[in-house]
Design a protein around this motif. Structure first.
Motif: not given
Length: 254
Positions: A8, A12, A103, A106-111, A113-114, A163
């Motif tokens: 993450l 970022w 994984t 998923a980290g790319k998507y999470a950052v 999205g946030a 997204l």
């Protein structure tokens, strides 16, 4: 195996270190806020021309008049946030550092999205408050029925369209191709098909059309579903695109 918090942090750093990517978010904010303020000012000064002949005046929708252009910048951000590594070849370096492809994505998507959710919430609420201030006596408030839901709907719409674009880019592995697909689809194909009687019923379930239902304060006659159903339909499209991106990354060479 790289720890997820480290992934993450790395993602970022990638997002904020690319100047062009950051500026797309600034542009989304400025365009949505600026056009909404302009239309709200015009509506207040020329209310007779803006007031609908049948039904109430939608002060919330007027404030969000700029979202149709602001979403272009959100599409570009979603594409660039995923596609920059493919265009530069740095995706191979990322996969060497994090071999667990799901994984990493998923980290790319999470950052993404946030970051986009934070910007979208700020954009939605500031656009709403500025628009209502400029509408004067024709304004509404967050306490009125369905208004707060519509403001959150605007933020959710901008977030999900970004997204969705990120997921499509992950599937295509090419940001130029992704933009070549997404921009005509959202701003040419979907509006045109929505106006063609024989395919209108199908086009009403496209992601952008469904997402725009979330911004509605008043129910519109002739619509097949309301804001909640629109949210669920757009959410389904978004999750499908994200899952498709993960599936392609697992099965295809970078």
């Amino acid at each position: 195996m790289a720890a997820f918090p480290a992934i993450l942090q790395s993602e970022w750093t990638k997002v904020r270190s690319v100047r062009s990517t950051v500026w797309t978010l600034v542009l989304a904010f400025v365009v949505t806020l600026g056009i909404g303020a302009l239309i709200s000012t015009l509506a207040n000064n020329n209310f007779a021309d803006f007031a609908p002949k049948n039904g109430p005046f939608d002060a919330t929708g007027t404030a969000f008049s700029g979202i149709a252009l602001g979403e272009i910048a959100m599409v570009v951000f979603g594409v660039m946030a995923i596609g920059n590594e493919y265009s530069s070849g740095m995706i191979r370096v990322s996969l060497a550092a994090v071999p667990q492809r799901a994984t990493l994505l998923a980290g790319k998507y999470a950052v993404i999205g946030a970051v986009v959710l934070a910007v979208s919430l700020l954009t939605a609420f500031l656009t709403f408050f500025l628009g209502q201030a400029l509408l004067g006596s024709h304004s509404t408030s967050l306490g009125d029925p369905h208004v707060l839901r519509a403001v959150f709907g605007a933020a959710a719409y901008l977030t999900m369209i970004c997204l969705f674009s990120a997921g499509v880019t992950a599937m295509l592995h090419n940001q130029t191709l992704a933009l070549g697909v997404l921009v005509p689809f959202f701003f040419l194909l979907s509006p045109i098909l929505s106006a063609v009687p024989k395919v209108r019923n199908v086009a009403r379930y496209f992601p952008d059309y469904a997402g725009q239902r979330m911004l509605l304060v008043y129910e519109q006659s002739g619509q097949p579903y309301g804001p909640l159903q629109g949210f669920l339909i757009f959410l389904g499209w978004t999750l499908a695109a994200l899952a498709g991106g993960a599936l392609v990354l697992r099965r295809r060479d970078a």
